[in-house]
Scaffold this motif. Structure first.
Motif, PDB file in Angstrom:
ATOM      1  N   ILE A 228       1.006  -1.403   0.172  1.00 35.00           N
ATOM      2  CA  ILE A 228      -0.489  -0.558   0.072  1.00 35.00           C
ATOM      3  C   ILE A 228       0.607   1.043   0.232  1.00 35.00           C
ATOM      4  O   ILE A 228      -0.008   2.374  -0.412  1.00 35.00           O
ATOM      5  CB  ILE A 228      -1.031  -0.219   1.314  1.00 35.00           C
ATOM      6  N   GLY A 229       2.254   0.877   0.313  1.00 33.74           N
ATOM      7  CA  GLY A 229       2.515   2.319   0.290  1.00 33.74           C
ATOM      8  C   GLY A 229       3.217   2.444  -1.040  1.00 33.74           C
ATOM      9  O   GLY A 229       3.622   3.945  -1.043  1.00 33.74           O
ATOM     10  N   LYS A 230       3.371   1.233  -1.864  1.00 36.82           N
ATOM     11  CA  LYS A 230       3.884   1.888  -2.953  1.00 36.82           C
ATOM     12  C   LYS A 230       2.562   2.338  -3.969  1.00 36.82           C
ATOM     13  O   LYS A 230       2.921   2.726  -4.982  1.00 36.82           O
ATOM     14  CB  LYS A 230       4.585  -0.024  -3.648  1.00 36.82           C
ATOM     15  N   GLU A 231       1.499   1.495  -3.509  1.00 34.97           N
ATOM     16  CA  GLU A 231       0.727   2.092  -3.832  1.00 34.97           C
ATOM     17  C   GLU A 231       0.560   4.101  -4.350  1.00 34.97           C
ATOM     18  O   GLU A 231      -0.136   3.969  -5.013  1.00 34.97           O
ATOM     19  CB  GLU A 231      -0.992   1.448  -3.582  1.00 34.97           C
ATOM     20  N   MET A 232       0.433   3.721  -2.807  1.00 30.18           N
ATOM     21  CA  MET A 232      -0.331   5.674  -2.648  1.00 30.18           C
ATOM     22  C   MET A 232       1.183   6.285  -3.181  1.00 30.18           C
ATOM     23  O   MET A 232       1.148   8.045  -3.545  1.00 30.18           O
ATOM     24  CB  MET A 232      -0.178   5.744  -1.226  1.00 30.18           C
ATOM     25  N   TYR A 237       2.716  10.271  -7.756  1.00 33.37           N
ATOM     26  CA  TYR A 237       3.842  10.064  -8.914  1.00 33.37           C
ATOM     27  C   TYR A 237       3.238  10.567  -9.695  1.00 33.37           C
ATOM     28  O   TYR A 237       3.062  11.702 -10.907  1.00 33.37           O
ATOM     29  CB  TYR A 237       4.629   9.364  -9.294  1.00 33.37           C
ATOM     30  N   GLN A 238       1.635   9.905 -10.422  1.00 32.71           N
ATOM     31  CA  GLN A 238       1.299  10.065 -10.779  1.00 32.71           C
ATOM     32  C   GLN A 238       0.494  11.397 -11.777  1.00 32.71           C
ATOM     33  O   GLN A 238      -0.129  11.892 -12.833  1.00 32.71           O
ATOM     34  CB  GLN A 238      -0.169   9.064 -11.651  1.00 32.71           C
ATOM     35  N   GLN A 239       0.404  12.064 -10.304  1.00 31.77           N
ATOM     36  CA  GLN A 239      -0.474  13.408 -10.249  1.00 31.77           C
ATOM     37  C   GLN A 239       0.184  14.711 -10.526  1.00 31.77           C
ATOM     38  O   GLN A 239      -0.158  15.710  -9.808  1.00 31.77           O
ATOM     39  CB  GLN A 239      -0.814  13.178  -8.378  1.00 31.77           C
ATOM     40  N   GLU A 261       9.968   3.378 -10.232  1.00 33.37           N
ATOM     41  CA  GLU A 261       9.319   3.033 -11.764  1.00 33.37           C
ATOM     42  C   GLU A 261       8.306   4.059 -11.989  1.00 33.37           C
ATOM     43  O   GLU A 261       8.511   4.077 -13.096  1.00 33.37           O
ATOM     44  CB  GLU A 261       7.581   2.054 -11.089  1.00 33.37           C
ATOM     45  N   ALA A 262       8.957   5.048 -11.167  1.00 41.09           N
ATOM     46  CA  ALA A 262       8.214   6.859 -11.859  1.00 41.09           C
ATOM     47  C   ALA A 262       9.046   7.343 -12.333  1.00 41.09           C
ATOM     48  O   ALA A 262       9.064   7.869 -13.528  1.00 41.09           O
ATOM     49  CB  ALA A 262       7.772   7.902 -10.600  1.00 41.09           C
ATOM     50  N   GLY A 263      10.260   6.051 -12.956  1.00 38.34           N
ATOM     51  CA  GLY A 263      11.081   7.156 -14.091  1.00 38.34           C
ATOM     52  C   GLY A 263      12.552   8.268 -13.277  1.00 38.34           C
ATOM     53  O   GLY A 263      12.394   8.900 -12.231  1.00 38.34           O
ATOM     54  N   ASP A 264      12.589   8.283 -14.138  1.00 37.66           N
ATOM     55  CA  ASP A 264      13.497  10.157 -14.161  1.00 37.66           C
ATOM     56  C   ASP A 264      12.708  11.498 -13.908  1.00 37.66           C
ATOM     57  O   ASP A 264      11.578  11.301 -14.164  1.00 37.66           O
ATOM     58  CB  ASP A 264      14.475  10.679 -15.780  1.00 37.66           C
ATOM     59  N   GLY A 265      12.974  11.958 -12.660  1.00 32.63           N
ATOM     60  CA  GLY A 265      12.478  13.463 -12.516  1.00 32.63           C
ATOM     61  C   GLY A 265      11.958  12.942 -11.527  1.00 32.63           C
ATOM     62  O   GLY A 265      10.870  14.438 -10.634  1.00 32.63           O
ATOM     63  N   SER A 266      11.653  11.793 -10.833  1.00 37.44           N
ATOM     64  CA  SER A 266      10.843  11.162  -9.721  1.00 37.44           C
ATOM     65  C   SER A 266      11.573  11.469  -8.546  1.00 37.44           C
ATOM     66  O   SER A 266      12.643  10.111  -8.839  1.00 37.44           O
ATOM     67  CB  SER A 266       9.981  10.148  -9.927  1.00 37.44           C
TER      68      SER A 266
END
Length: 364
Positions: A228-232, A237-239, A261-266
């Motif tokens: 759930i830590g990863k999901e939140m 990041y997606q927002q 997983e969010a990639g560069d810049g995150s």
């Protein structure tokens, strides 16, 4: 002196590791979970002639509930016979999703049914306190140091309350200074005082730098569910958040994975003693509480001067060096990417908080 440490799942080692000893009390950390291993560990402690053996047990994985409470019910129930007291914490998920109806109390069932006279379940960290007070009153000559929150009025308990909000203030200021999207987030555990102090300190620091910054705080309602830590964190990041801090126990590991997983810049900010080894390419800085320094300080005062401020609360913040913001120690390139003016600004804010010029909120 008995020392109660607020994060038993953070102490996982290997076998019969002696974590410390003071005033005749020895703290031993062991990874045993199978009934045979548990019984052997307790038997080893008994063979060393400890007067009393108190077991603090955190079940490992929800999926083991059926094995220990059904298939091996009798063996698991008898495994703790050699302990004078047994306290069960909630389940450490090890990445598993929570199973409805399965808690630490589920695992405690066989021990109670087997007839152990002193077995209890403590479902949340804050519920450790009544159990600690009960034991402290039973053993008035033993001194207890509680490092999670204020607990006054018991002569043999000294407690420390940390100003997590002050270190979180610096973390929020750093994240807002580095953010290119103007959006940052934080993943927290449960809505208890220390978590709320972090939340409001983090938000205040961000708004000090950029009043228009969008700061989103989410709660996992768990200290151990990495999924759930990863999901939140992924949702943040997606927002559009490009910096996400975390202060949620083992859930932090999920945040670090989400940053990858969010990639560069995150990027993300950790906690505990830094956690930089968990994701050296993404963890820019961490809000830290050097609990080891607190323990050494109290023990030194007791050993050298006989001083133990039982019944009192010590409050440690940036000024007392009880909390702090620690920059990455494992990635020189990541550290070098922080502009000097940002480092200088954070240091300036630290000084202003320490001298009282800035009062950091710890509540809404």
């Amino acid at each position: 002196m008995g020392t109660i440490i607020p994060a038993p799942d953070a102490l996982i080692g290997r076998r019969f590791d002696v974590a410390g000893e003071a005033a005749g009390v020895t703290v031993v950390d062991d990874y045993a979970h199978h009934p045979t291993e548990i019984a052997a560990t307790i038997a080893a402690a008994r063979a060393l002639d400890f007067k009393r053996i108190h077991v603090l047990f955190q079940p490992h994985r929800y999926s083991r509930a059926a094995l220990f409470t059904d298939v091996m019910h009798d063996e698991f129930g008898a495994a703790f016979d050699g302990a004078d007291t047994v306290t069960f914490m909630d389940v450490f998920s090890a990445g598993e999703a929570p199973v409805p109806g399965i808690t630490g109390k589920t695992f405690l069932g066989p021990i109670v049914e087997h007839g152990h006279p002193n077995a209890r379940y403590v479902p949340r960290r804050i519920d450790v306190v009544p159990a600690m007070v009960e034991v402290a009153e039973e053993y008035p000559d033993v001194k207890f140091l509680y490092l999670a929150a204020a607990e006054e009025g018991v002569d043999n308990i000294m407690s420390v309350e940390y100003k997590e909000n002050e270190a979180a203030f610096l973390a929020g200021a750093l994240a807002a200074s580095l953010s290119k999207s103007g959006k940052i987030g934080t993943v927290l555990a449960v809505q208890e005082p220390l978590q709320l102090r972090y939340q409001y300190g983090y938000m205040a620091g961000a708004y000090m730098i950029d009043p228009a910054c969008e700061v989103t705080a989410v709660f996992t309602n768990s200290y151990s569910d990495t999924n759930i830590g990863k999901e939140m964190a992924t949702a943040l990041y997606q927002q559009g958040a490009d910096y996400v801090s975390c202060y949620a126990g083992a859930c932090n590991l999920g945040v670090f994975a989400a940053a990858d997983e969010a990639g560069d810049g995150s990027y993300c900010l950790g906690a505990a003693t830094g956690q930089f080894d968990k994701n050296p390419n993404k963890i820019v800085a961490s809000v830290v509480k050097p609990i080891n320094d607190a323990i050494v300080s109290v023990l030194k005062a007791y050993v050298e001067n006989g001083t133990f401020q039982g019944g009192t609360v010590s409050v440690w913040g940036l000024k007392e060096e009880g909390v702090g913001l620690r920059y990455t120690t494992m990635n020189d390139d990541l550290l070098a990417s922080i502009p000097q003016e940002v480092l200088d600004k954070v240091e300036e804010l630290k000084g202003q908080v320490s001298d009282g010029t800035i009062q950091v909120p710890g509540t809404a």
